[in-house]
Write a protein that holds these residues in place. Structure first.
Motif, mmCIF file in Angstrom:
data_model
loop_
_atom_site.group_PDB
_atom_site.id
_atom_site.type_symbol
_atom_site.label_atom_id
_atom_site.label_comp_id
_atom_site.label_asym_id
_atom_site.label_seq_id
_atom_site.Cartn_x
_atom_site.Cartn_y
_atom_site.Cartn_z
ATOM 1 N N ALA A 1 44.305 26.392 51.748
ATOM 2 C CA ALA A 1 44.604 26.680 50.342
ATOM 3 C C ALA A 1 43.432 26.268 49.448
ATOM 4 C CB ALA A 1 45.887 25.967 49.932
ATOM 5 N N THR A 2 42.936 25.045 49.600
ATOM 6 C CA THR A 2 41.887 24.589 48.666
ATOM 7 C C THR A 2 40.589 25.379 48.862
ATOM 8 O OG1 THR A 2 41.361 22.789 50.181
ATOM 9 C CG2 THR A 2 42.789 22.262 48.328
ATOM 10 N N GLU A 3 40.235 25.655 50.108
ATOM 11 C CA GLU A 3 38.983 26.398 50.332
ATOM 12 C C GLU A 3 39.078 27.822 49.794
ATOM 13 O OE1 GLU A 3 37.739 23.823 54.323
ATOM 14 O OE2 GLU A 3 38.050 25.977 54.532
ATOM 15 N N ARG A 4 40.198 28.472 50.055
ATOM 16 C CA ARG A 4 40.286 29.876 49.620
ATOM 17 C C ARG A 4 40.614 30.011 48.128
ATOM 18 N NH1 ARG A 4 36.908 32.266 51.396
ATOM 19 N NH2 ARG A 4 37.857 34.188 50.620
ATOM 20 N N GLU A 5 41.229 28.982 47.539
ATOM 21 C CA GLU A 5 41.393 29.005 46.075
ATOM 22 C C GLU A 5 40.008 28.944 45.423
ATOM 23 O OE1 GLU A 5 45.657 26.818 46.604
ATOM 24 O OE2 GLU A 5 44.055 25.687 45.637
ATOM 25 N N PHE A 6 39.139 28.124 46.009
ATOM 26 C CA PHE A 6 37.759 28.041 45.518
ATOM 27 C C PHE A 6 37.058 29.398 45.675
ATOM 28 C CE2 PHE A 6 33.305 27.386 46.939
ATOM 29 C CZ PHE A 6 32.764 26.833 45.790
ATOM 30 N N GLY A 7 37.249 30.035 46.846
ATOM 31 C CA GLY A 7 36.662 31.365 47.070
ATOM 32 C C GLY A 7 37.186 32.378 46.059
ATOM 33 N N ALA A 8 38.480 32.307 45.765
ATOM 34 C CA ALA A 8 39.072 33.248 44.806
ATOM 35 C C ALA A 8 38.477 33.020 43.414
ATOM 36 C CB ALA A 8 40.598 33.078 44.775
ATOM 37 N N ASP A 9 38.289 31.753 43.048
ATOM 38 C CA ASP A 9 37.711 31.465 41.723
ATOM 39 C C ASP A 9 36.305 32.049 41.607
ATOM 40 O OD1 ASP A 9 39.966 30.192 40.848
ATOM 41 O OD2 ASP A 9 39.243 28.167 41.273
ATOM 42 N N GLU A 10 35.534 31.921 42.689
ATOM 43 C CA GLU A 10 34.173 32.474 42.677
ATOM 44 C C GLU A 10 34.219 34.000 42.533
ATOM 45 O OE1 GLU A 10 31.215 30.601 45.369
ATOM 46 O OE2 GLU A 10 30.905 32.642 46.097
ATOM 47 N N ASN A 11 35.145 34.631 43.243
ATOM 48 C CA ASN A 11 35.265 36.088 43.146
ATOM 49 C C ASN A 11 35.733 36.522 41.763
ATOM 50 O OD1 ASN A 11 34.442 36.932 45.732
ATOM 51 N ND2 ASN A 11 36.348 36.136 46.572
ATOM 52 N N ILE A 12 36.673 35.771 41.205
ATOM 53 C CA ILE A 12 37.172 36.110 39.865
ATOM 54 C C ILE A 12 36.046 35.948 38.845
ATOM 55 C CG2 ILE A 12 38.716 35.287 38.026
ATOM 56 C CD1 ILE A 12 40.824 34.793 40.279
ATOM 57 N N LEU A 13 35.246 34.882 38.991
ATOM 58 C CA LEU A 13 34.123 34.674 38.065
ATOM 59 C C LEU A 13 33.158 35.857 38.137
ATOM 60 C CD1 LEU A 13 32.534 32.738 36.147
ATOM 61 C CD2 LEU A 13 31.335 31.925 38.178
ATOM 62 N N ASN A 14 32.779 36.248 39.351
ATOM 63 C CA ASN A 14 31.831 37.352 39.509
ATOM 64 C C ASN A 14 32.392 38.660 38.979
ATOM 65 O OD1 ASN A 14 29.166 36.871 40.934
ATOM 66 N ND2 ASN A 14 30.561 35.591 42.086
ATOM 67 N N SER A 15 33.639 38.924 39.272
ATOM 68 C CA SER A 15 34.158 40.226 38.859
ATOM 69 C C SER A 15 34.453 40.230 37.369
ATOM 70 C CB SER A 15 35.327 40.649 39.733
ATOM 71 O OG SER A 15 36.520 40.169 39.254
ATOM 72 N N THR A 16 34.764 39.070 36.786
ATOM 73 C CA THR A 16 34.951 38.995 35.337
ATOM 74 C C THR A 16 33.629 39.251 34.617
ATOM 75 O OG1 THR A 16 36.727 37.405 35.639
ATOM 76 C CG2 THR A 16 35.782 37.529 33.454
ATOM 77 N N ARG A 17 32.541 38.680 35.144
ATOM 78 C CA ARG A 17 31.229 38.896 34.527
ATOM 79 C C ARG A 17 30.831 40.373 34.582
ATOM 80 N NH1 ARG A 17 27.892 33.749 37.011
ATOM 81 N NH2 ARG A 17 28.630 32.195 35.511
ATOM 82 N N ALA A 18 31.097 41.021 35.707
ATOM 83 C CA ALA A 18 30.768 42.441 35.825
ATOM 84 C C ALA A 18 31.586 43.242 34.812
ATOM 85 C CB ALA A 18 31.051 42.937 37.243
ATOM 86 N N THR A 19 32.867 42.885 34.693
ATOM 87 C CA THR A 19 33.725 43.606 33.758
ATOM 88 C C THR A 19 33.248 43.404 32.326
ATOM 89 O OG1 THR A 19 35.511 43.163 35.296
ATOM 90 C CG2 THR A 19 36.128 43.996 33.153
ATOM 91 N N ASP A 20 32.831 42.189 31.993
ATOM 92 C CA ASP A 20 32.339 41.922 30.636
ATOM 93 C C ASP A 20 31.059 42.710 30.348
ATOM 94 O OD1 ASP A 20 34.429 40.296 29.946
ATOM 95 O OD2 ASP A 20 33.414 38.430 30.477
ATOM 96 N N PHE A 21 30.231 42.922 31.368
ATOM 97 C CA PHE A 21 29.014 43.709 31.169
ATOM 98 C C PHE A 21 29.359 45.193 30.979
ATOM 99 C CE2 PHE A 21 25.043 45.834 32.189
ATOM 100 C CZ PHE A 21 24.092 45.010 31.596
ATOM 101 N N LEU A 22 30.326 45.648 31.769
ATOM 102 C CA LEU A 22 30.729 47.058 31.693
ATOM 103 C C LEU A 22 31.414 47.397 30.382
ATOM 104 C CD1 LEU A 22 32.097 47.383 35.282
ATOM 105 C CD2 LEU A 22 30.482 48.950 34.263
ATOM 106 N N THR A 23 32.240 46.465 29.910
ATOM 107 C CA THR A 23 33.002 46.722 28.687
ATOM 108 C C THR A 23 32.778 45.562 27.730
ATOM 109 O OG1 THR A 23 34.866 45.770 29.871
ATOM 110 C CG2 THR A 23 34.869 48.138 29.605
ATOM 111 N N PRO A 24 31.665 45.613 26.989
ATOM 112 C CA PRO A 24 31.368 44.508 26.066
ATOM 113 C C PRO A 24 32.515 44.355 25.058
ATOM 114 C CG PRO A 24 29.494 46.008 26.250
ATOM 115 C CD PRO A 24 30.651 46.672 26.926
ATOM 116 N N LYS A 25 32.916 43.090 24.824
ATOM 117 C CA LYS A 25 34.097 42.846 23.995
ATOM 118 C C LYS A 25 33.749 42.691 22.514
ATOM 119 C CE LYS A 25 36.772 42.673 27.666
ATOM 120 N NZ LYS A 25 35.740 43.212 28.586
ATOM 121 N N THR A 26 32.486 42.393 22.190
ATOM 122 C CA THR A 26 32.100 42.223 20.789
ATOM 123 C C THR A 26 30.850 43.047 20.502
ATOM 124 O OG1 THR A 26 30.616 40.376 21.234
ATOM 125 C CG2 THR A 26 32.932 39.829 20.805
#
Lengths: 60, 541
Positions: free
Chosen positions: B363-388
Motif C-alpha cells: 500500500a505505501t509503496e504504490r500509494e507513493f507511485g500513484a502520487d507521482e503519476n498523479i503529479l505528472n499527469s496533472t502537470r501535463a493537463t495544466d500545460f494542455l489546458t492553461p487555467k489562467t
C-alpha cells in the motif's frame, strides 16, 4: 559568452510548475508586474550585457 | 442474472458452471475481482509461483474499444517475466517520429531513437483487448504446466462481508447465486470499483472539467506512422488539443479535447465526428483518405486515489485504487506495477515466509507511485489546458520559443511517458554501499542491459536474486527461509557496467522478485545480504 539556448534546467516539469505556482492567486495586472520584477532579477544575475542582448534577440 | 454492461471484443473466459456453485462456500487463499490487465497480470504472477488464485469477472472477455493503447517498457519487461510479452511486441506498433503543432505551425518534430541495450522498446501501441488476450493465453499455457489459476467468467460479486481474517463473497451467475470465501480479496475492478462502493470507501481527488472525444478510425491509406499532437488545432471544432496515434490492424486513435460545456449526444453524431476527422486528416496532406469509424466514445477524467490501498484483507490495485489523466499512459502501466509489487508479497505471506504486515508495504509503496503519476499527469493537463491568462501566456511562449530554440522543447508537455517510480527512502530497501550509478540505486526498478548472450532481466526471474557483477559469490546465502537465486556475470558488457557499476570494477546487488533493487555492495558479504533480505521482507530483527 553566448546565451544558452539548449536545455539547461534540471527537472523541467518541476521548474515550470514552480513558475506557475508563483503566479497563483495574482490578478493579471499583478502577474505582469511580477514578471517584470522577475526579468530584472534574472538580468541582474546574468550581469553580462552581451548575454542579455543575445537573450533579448532570442526572445523577439 | 448477470447484467451485460458492455460488449466484448474477445470472449476469453466463457461462463461454465462449476461444482463450487452447488456446495457450501469454499475458501480460497486469493480471489481477484476483475479480469482486466491488472487482475490477469496478478493472477498469472501468483499462479506461476504456485499460489492458487481465482479470478472472478462479471463479463466473459475483454470489453469493446481500444481503451489503454500505450504500453511502456517496464510493463513489457514485467509481461516478459510472466511469459506474455512476445505476442504483444509482435502485434504492437512501435513509432519513433512525433510532430507537435500549435495552431497552423509545426512547433517541432522529434525522433525517439531507441536507446541501445534493452530488449524492449520504450513503449508499444496496442489495443487493451489484445493485451488482455495475450495475458489469458499465457495463463492457459501456465495452467497446462500446472499453475493453479482459475478464471470464472460471468461471475458477478454482488456483496462482500468482511469477517475476522477472511471475506465472504456473494457471487451471481447465469445459474443463480453462490458464496465463496477469500483469505485475501484483491479488487482489480476498475475506476468505478463496485467493491470500493460496497465497503463505503471514498475516492477523492481532482476532477478535470473537460470532455474528450475518442474516435478509432480504420484507415488503409498510406499515412505516415507518426504521432501528431496539436495545441489549439486550427481545424474547425477540434477543441483545445487533438492527437493522432497509430494502433495495430490499421486503426488510428484520434482524440479531440472538446471542453466542458458540450452536448454529448450531439458530439457523438457520426457525421459530426467525421467532419472533425476529415479536417484533421487533410490538414497536413491536403486530402482525406478513405476511412471507417470503428469505435467512438466521450470521457471526462479525474486525478485521484484512495487514501489507503489496503483495508484489512481487501486490497485495491489498478484503476480501482487510483485514476490519472490519460496523458503519459500512466493508467494501465501503473496498474501492472501494482500487480507486480503485490504478487510476490502475497505469495510470501501465504507461504508463511513473511508476516501479513509486509502487505502494508504494498500500500505505501504504490500509494507513493500513484502520487507521482498523479503529479505528472496533472502537470501535463495544466500545460494542455492553461487555467489562467498568465499560465496560457507562458504556455504559448514555450510553444513559440520551441519552434526556434531547443531549450524550450523539453518544457512542451503533452504527457510524460510512464516510467516506474523509485522507492527512495522506503524502509524495506538499503543499504547502498556501492556508490554506483543513480539509475540503479536501492528502490529503483532494474533497467535492462545486454548480459552474456541475452539480456540482464532474463537472469533475474521472479524470485530474490543476488546479482554478482565482475566477481563470483564465495558461499551460498540463505535467510528467513529464502534462498536467493545467484546470477553471476563475470564480464559485464559496457552498457551493464555503465548502468550498474559506474566507476566500480565489481558489485553485488540484491534484487527483489519484482526486480526492484534492495541493496548493493562493492563486495560479496553473505551476512550483509542476509540482513538485507530480512529488511526486504519485514523481518529486520
Amino acid at each position: 559568452m553566448p546565451v544558452t539556448l539548449t536545455p539547461n534546467i534540471p527537472d523541467q516539469d518541476g521548474f515550470y510548475d514552480e513558475l506557475l505556482r508563483a503566479h497563483e492567486g495574482l490578478s493579471k495586472e499583478q502577474s505582469d508586474a511580477f514578471n517584470a520584477r522577475l526579468i530584472l532579477v534574472l538580468c541582474n544575475h546574468i550581469g553580462d550585457r552581451d548575454v542579455i542582448r543575445a537573450a533579448l534577440a532570442a526572445a523577439k | 442474472m448477470v447484467a451485460v454492461r458492455y460488449q466484448t471484443t474477445f470472449k476469453l473466459y466463457p461462463y461454465q458452471q462449476v461444482s463450487a456453485q452447488l456446495q457450501a462456500p469454499v475458501r480460497h487463499p486469493v480471489v481477484i475481482v476483475g479480469g482486466g490487465p491488472i487482475g490477469l497480470a496478478l493472477a498469472l504472477d501468483l499462479g506461476l509461483k504456485g499460489t492458487p488464485v481465482l479470478v472472478l469477472d462479471d463479463h466473459e472477455g475483454a470489453g469493446l474499444g481500444s481503451k489503454a493503447i500505450c504500453f511502456a517498457k517496464r510493463t513489457l519487461d514485467i509481461a516478459h517475466r510472466l511469459g506474455a510479452a512476445q505476442p504483444m511486441v509482435d502485434k504492437g506498433v512501435v513509432w519513433n517520429v512525433g510532430r507537435v503543432f500549435h495552431a497552423n505551425s509545426e512547433v517541432f518534430e522529434f525522433n525517439l531513437l531507441p536507446e541501445d541495450g534493452h530488449r524492449h522498446p520504450a513503449f508499444i501501441n496496442l489495443q487493451q483487448p489484445y493485451f488482455e488476450r495475450y495475458l489469458v493465453e499465457a495463463i492457459e499455457r501456465a495452467r497446462t504446466n500446472g499453475a493453479p489459476i482459475e478464471i470464472r467468467g460471468a461471475n458477478q460479486v454482488t456483496a462482500i462481508d468482511p469477517q475476522d481474517g477472511f471475506t465472504t463473497l456473494e457471487v451471481d451467475t447465469p445459474d443463480g447465486p453462490y458464496k465463496i470465501e477469500a483469505d485475501y480479496l484483491i479488487a482489480c475492478d476498475g475506476a468505478r470499483s463496485p467493491l470500493r462502493d460496497m465497503l463505503g470507501l471514498t475516492f477523492d481527488g481532482r476532477v478535470f472539467e473537460d470532455n474528450f472525444l475518442i474516435a478509432d478510425v480504420h484507415m488503409k491509406a498510406d499515412f505516415p506512422t507518426e504521432r501528431w499532437f496539436w495545441f489549439d488545432p486550427p481545424f474547425e471544432g477540434a477543441g483545445q488539443s487533438a492527437l493522432l496515434h497509430k494502433q495495430p490492424d490499421d486503426i488510428w486513435r484520434i482524440d479531440f479535447q472538446l471542453g466542458w460545456d458540450i452536448d454529448r449526444k450531439a458530439e457523438l453524431d457520426p457525421d459530426r465526428i467525421r467532419a472533425r476527422v476529415d479536417a484533421m486528416l487533410s490538414s497536413q496532406t491536403g486530402t482525406v483518405p478513405e476511412y471507417e469509424l470503428e469505435w467512438t466514445s466521450i470521457y471526462t477524467f479525474q486525478c485521484r486515489r484512495m487514501q489507503s490501498f489496503r483495508h484489512g484483507n481487501v486490497i485495491f490495485a489498478g484503476d480501482s485504487a487510483h485514476q490519472v489523466s490519460p496523458f503519459g499512459a500512466r493508467g494501465a502501466n501503473s496498474g501492472v506495477q501494482d500487480a507486480e509489487n503485490l504478487g510476490w508479497k502475497l505469495d510470501l505471506v501465504l507461504k508463511g515466509l513473511a508476516d501479513d504486515s509486509l502487505l502494508d508495504s504494498y500500500a505505501t509503496e504504490r500509494e507513493f507511485g500513484a502520487d507521482e503519476n498523479i503529479l505528472n499527469s496533472t502537470r501535463a493537463t495544466d500545460f494542455l489546458t492553461p487555467k489562467t491568462e498568465t499560465s496560457r501566456l507562458f504556455r504559448d511562449a514555450v510553444l513559440t520559443l520551441a519552434e526556434r530554440h531547443t531549450f524550450a522543447r523539453p518544457l512542451v508537455n503533452s504527457g510524460r511517458l510512464s516510467v516506474p517510480c523509485t522507492y527512495d527512502g522506503f524502509p524495506h530497501f538499503g543499504p547502498d554501499e556501492l556508490q554506483g550509478p543513480a539509475v540503479t540505486r536501492p528502490g529503483a526498478a532494474c533497467v535492462d542491459a545486454p548480459a552474456e548472450d541475452g539480456f540482464l532481466l532474463d537472469h533475474l526471474g521472479g524470485s530474490f536474486t543476488i546479482l554478482a557483477l565482475g566477481l563470483a559469490p564465495s558461499a551460498p546465502v540463505s535467510a528467513h527461509g529464502i534462498d536467493p537465486v545467484v546470477a553471476c556475470i563475470p564480464s559485464p558488457s559496457d552498457e551493464l557496467t555503465r548502468r550498474y557499476l559506474g566507476d566500480a570494477k565489481q558489485g553485488v546487488y540484491l534484487i527483489r522478485p519484482d526486480q526492484h533493487v534492495v541493496a548493493r555492495w562493492p563486495d560479496f558479504d553473505p551476512d550483509a545480504i542476509a540482513r538485507a533480505i530480512g529488511r526486504a521482507i519485514g523481518k529486520d530483527s
